[in-house]
Design a protein around this motif. Structure first.
Motif, mmCIF file in Angstrom:
data_model
loop_
_atom_site.group_PDB
_atom_site.id
_atom_site.type_symbol
_atom_site.label_atom_id
_atom_site.label_comp_id
_atom_site.label_asym_id
_atom_site.label_seq_id
_atom_site.Cartn_x
_atom_site.Cartn_y
_atom_site.Cartn_z
ATOM 1 N N GLY A 114 6.379 59.577 19.072
ATOM 2 C CA GLY A 114 5.568 60.008 17.942
ATOM 3 C C GLY A 114 4.077 59.862 18.227
ATOM 4 N N LYS A 115 3.711 58.760 18.863
ATOM 5 C CA LYS A 115 2.305 58.548 19.233
ATOM 6 C C LYS A 115 1.837 59.585 20.255
ATOM 7 C CE LYS A 115 2.599 53.535 18.738
ATOM 8 N NZ LYS A 115 2.606 52.284 19.509
ATOM 9 N N LEU A 116 2.697 59.887 21.226
ATOM 10 C CA LEU A 116 2.340 60.855 22.272
ATOM 11 C C LEU A 116 2.184 62.273 21.734
ATOM 12 C CD1 LEU A 116 4.724 59.859 25.216
ATOM 13 C CD2 LEU A 116 2.238 59.810 25.272
ATOM 14 N N THR A 117 2.968 62.614 20.735
ATOM 15 C CA THR A 117 3.069 64.003 20.288
ATOM 16 C C THR A 117 2.484 64.277 18.908
ATOM 17 O OG1 THR A 117 5.256 63.588 19.327
ATOM 18 C CG2 THR A 117 5.183 64.331 21.622
ATOM 19 N N ASN A 118 2.130 63.232 18.180
ATOM 20 C CA ASN A 118 1.667 63.358 16.784
ATOM 21 C C ASN A 118 2.737 63.982 15.882
ATOM 22 O OD1 ASN A 118 -0.945 62.195 17.052
ATOM 23 N ND2 ASN A 118 -1.606 64.075 18.064
ATOM 24 N N ILE A 119 3.998 63.730 16.212
ATOM 25 C CA ILE A 119 5.114 64.192 15.390
ATOM 26 C C ILE A 119 5.590 63.013 14.552
ATOM 27 C CG2 ILE A 119 7.475 65.088 15.417
ATOM 28 C CD1 ILE A 119 6.760 66.434 18.117
ATOM 29 N N ASP A 120 5.904 63.287 13.274
ATOM 30 C CA ASP A 120 6.399 62.239 12.384
ATOM 31 C C ASP A 120 7.695 61.636 12.916
ATOM 32 O OD1 ASP A 120 4.337 62.551 10.558
ATOM 33 O OD2 ASP A 120 5.468 63.970 9.322
ATOM 34 N N VAL A 121 7.808 60.330 12.786
ATOM 35 C CA VAL A 121 9.028 59.590 13.144
ATOM 36 C C VAL A 121 9.639 59.091 11.840
ATOM 37 C CG1 VAL A 121 9.961 57.599 14.379
ATOM 38 C CG2 VAL A 121 8.066 58.905 15.376
ATOM 39 N N ASP A 122 10.912 59.382 11.654
ATOM 40 C CA ASP A 122 11.628 58.958 10.449
ATOM 41 C C ASP A 122 12.645 57.891 10.834
ATOM 42 O OD1 ASP A 122 13.379 58.659 8.286
ATOM 43 O OD2 ASP A 122 13.225 60.764 7.723
ATOM 44 N N LEU A 123 12.363 56.660 10.419
ATOM 45 C CA LEU A 123 13.231 55.529 10.760
ATOM 46 C C LEU A 123 14.243 55.205 9.663
ATOM 47 C CD1 LEU A 123 10.507 53.082 12.152
ATOM 48 C CD2 LEU A 123 11.992 54.612 13.471
ATOM 49 N N HIS A 124 14.217 55.939 8.549
ATOM 50 C CA HIS A 124 15.005 55.513 7.400
ATOM 51 C C HIS A 124 16.035 56.517 6.890
ATOM 52 C CE1 HIS A 124 12.330 52.121 7.264
ATOM 53 N NE2 HIS A 124 11.304 52.944 7.258
ATOM 54 N N THR A 125 15.904 57.785 7.217
ATOM 55 C CA THR A 125 16.817 58.781 6.654
ATOM 56 C C THR A 125 18.213 58.688 7.246
ATOM 57 O OG1 THR A 125 15.000 60.260 6.104
ATOM 58 C CG2 THR A 125 17.183 61.250 6.267
ATOM 59 N N LEU A 126 18.322 58.557 8.556
ATOM 60 C CA LEU A 126 19.626 58.408 9.211
ATOM 61 C C LEU A 126 19.990 56.928 9.241
ATOM 62 C CD1 LEU A 126 21.986 59.778 10.762
ATOM 63 C CD2 LEU A 126 20.661 59.407 12.857
ATOM 64 N N VAL A 127 21.166 56.606 8.731
ATOM 65 C CA VAL A 127 21.588 55.214 8.579
ATOM 66 C C VAL A 127 22.952 55.026 9.244
ATOM 67 C CG1 VAL A 127 22.239 53.433 6.889
ATOM 68 C CG2 VAL A 127 20.371 55.023 6.381
ATOM 69 N N LYS A 128 23.105 53.892 9.901
ATOM 70 C CA LYS A 128 24.431 53.516 10.401
ATOM 71 C C LYS A 128 25.033 52.582 9.353
ATOM 72 C CE LYS A 128 27.087 51.982 14.339
ATOM 73 N NZ LYS A 128 27.054 51.425 15.700
ATOM 74 N N GLY A 129 25.951 53.115 8.575
ATOM 75 C CA GLY A 129 26.526 52.376 7.461
ATOM 76 C C GLY A 129 27.791 51.620 7.812
ATOM 77 N N LYS A 130 28.347 51.905 8.961
ATOM 78 C CA LYS A 130 29.607 51.279 9.369
ATOM 79 C C LYS A 130 29.342 50.354 10.559
ATOM 80 C CE LYS A 130 33.916 52.846 11.483
ATOM 81 N NZ LYS A 130 34.648 54.056 11.888
ATOM 82 N N ARG A 131 29.768 49.136 10.432
ATOM 83 C CA ARG A 131 29.643 48.189 11.542
ATOM 84 C C ARG A 131 30.734 48.508 12.562
ATOM 85 N NH1 ARG A 131 29.758 41.599 11.164
ATOM 86 N NH2 ARG A 131 29.134 41.279 13.320
ATOM 87 N N THR A 132 30.332 48.698 13.806
ATOM 88 C CA THR A 132 31.278 49.082 14.861
ATOM 89 C C THR A 132 31.160 48.116 16.036
ATOM 90 O OG1 THR A 132 29.641 50.535 15.898
ATOM 91 C CG2 THR A 132 31.116 51.535 14.262
ATOM 92 N N LYS A 133 32.156 48.180 16.900
ATOM 93 C CA LYS A 133 32.051 47.462 18.169
ATOM 94 C C LYS A 133 30.952 48.116 18.986
ATOM 95 C CE LYS A 133 36.003 47.795 20.324
ATOM 96 N NZ LYS A 133 37.215 47.615 21.111
ATOM 97 N N ALA A 134 30.375 47.367 19.897
ATOM 98 C CA ALA A 134 29.405 47.955 20.821
ATOM 99 C C ALA A 134 30.124 49.017 21.650
ATOM 100 C CB ALA A 134 28.811 46.882 21.719
ATOM 101 N N GLN A 135 29.505 50.178 21.811
ATOM 102 C CA GLN A 135 30.125 51.271 22.554
ATOM 103 C C GLN A 135 30.414 50.877 24.000
ATOM 104 O OE1 GLN A 135 31.473 53.317 20.456
ATOM 105 N NE2 GLN A 135 30.459 55.248 20.929
#
Length: 180
Positions: A93-114
């Motif tokens: 985002g800093k390099l490109t001046n593009i907005d970064v969205d840290l909140h819209t996509l959510v991991k709602g399910k706790r999973t094992k590490a891939q």
């Protein structure tokens, strides 16, 4: 426009337009990613982001409206103390001046590490693990999804499935490192 054998085999199941990796898999790149992800070398985010930018220059030139990192479940975030994909997204985002969205996509399910799963288990492990808090935020947007590694694509595909619910204009993926 080149695809690896695995991508060719699973192309019809992939929910994103394109994926690109900044590095080839070798001992150097593997160490770089492992240090970044598991050994708290978070300062590597800026170097990795610059390499992602170079690898995806044509993607950025086409136009991206928002950068979204693959989220961690909050319990994993507490344990690790940082989301490596979010660090990469912020640097991009800093390099490109593009907005970064840290909140819209959510991991709602706790999973094992891939990393603890084989190929088929990875698909099941992350199935329906992600959702969008607000689908309207991504409607008609050109979305760039960022993750730190690509192994089977299961995580990225599930994220793309959640993003697709918002009816974005397009979604593409960039990762610094494929695991083959």
């Amino acid at each position: 426009n080149l695809l690896c054998g695995s991508c060719l085999k699973h192309k019809k199941n992939m929910l994103f337009r394109m994926i690109r990796s900044a590095y080839i898999y070798d001992d150097f790149s593997k160490k770089l990613i492992l240090d970044f992800k598991f050994y708290d070398k978070t300062d590597l985010a800026s170097v990795l982001a610059k390499m992602i930018y170079v690898a995806g220059k044509d993607i950025f030139d086409e136009g991206i409206d928002v950068i979204i990192p693959v989220p961690l479940h909050y319990t994993r975030l507490i344990k690790r103390r940082y989301n490596q994909s979010a660090l990469l997204a912020n640097e991009l985002g800093k390099l490109t001046n593009i907005d970064v969205d840290l909140h819209t996509l959510v991991k709602g399910k706790r999973t094992k590490a891939q990393v603890d799963c084989d190929g088929n288990e990875r698909l099941i492990n992350v199935k329906d693990a992600f959702y969008l808090k607000d689908v309207n935020k991504l409607k008609d947007k050109r979305v760039l999804l960022i993750d730190d590694v690509l192994t089977t694509g299961s995580t990225l595909n599930e994220c793309a499935k959640a993003i697709k619910c918002a009816k974005p204009k397009s979604s593409v993926l960039l990762v610094p490192h494929p695991i083959t």
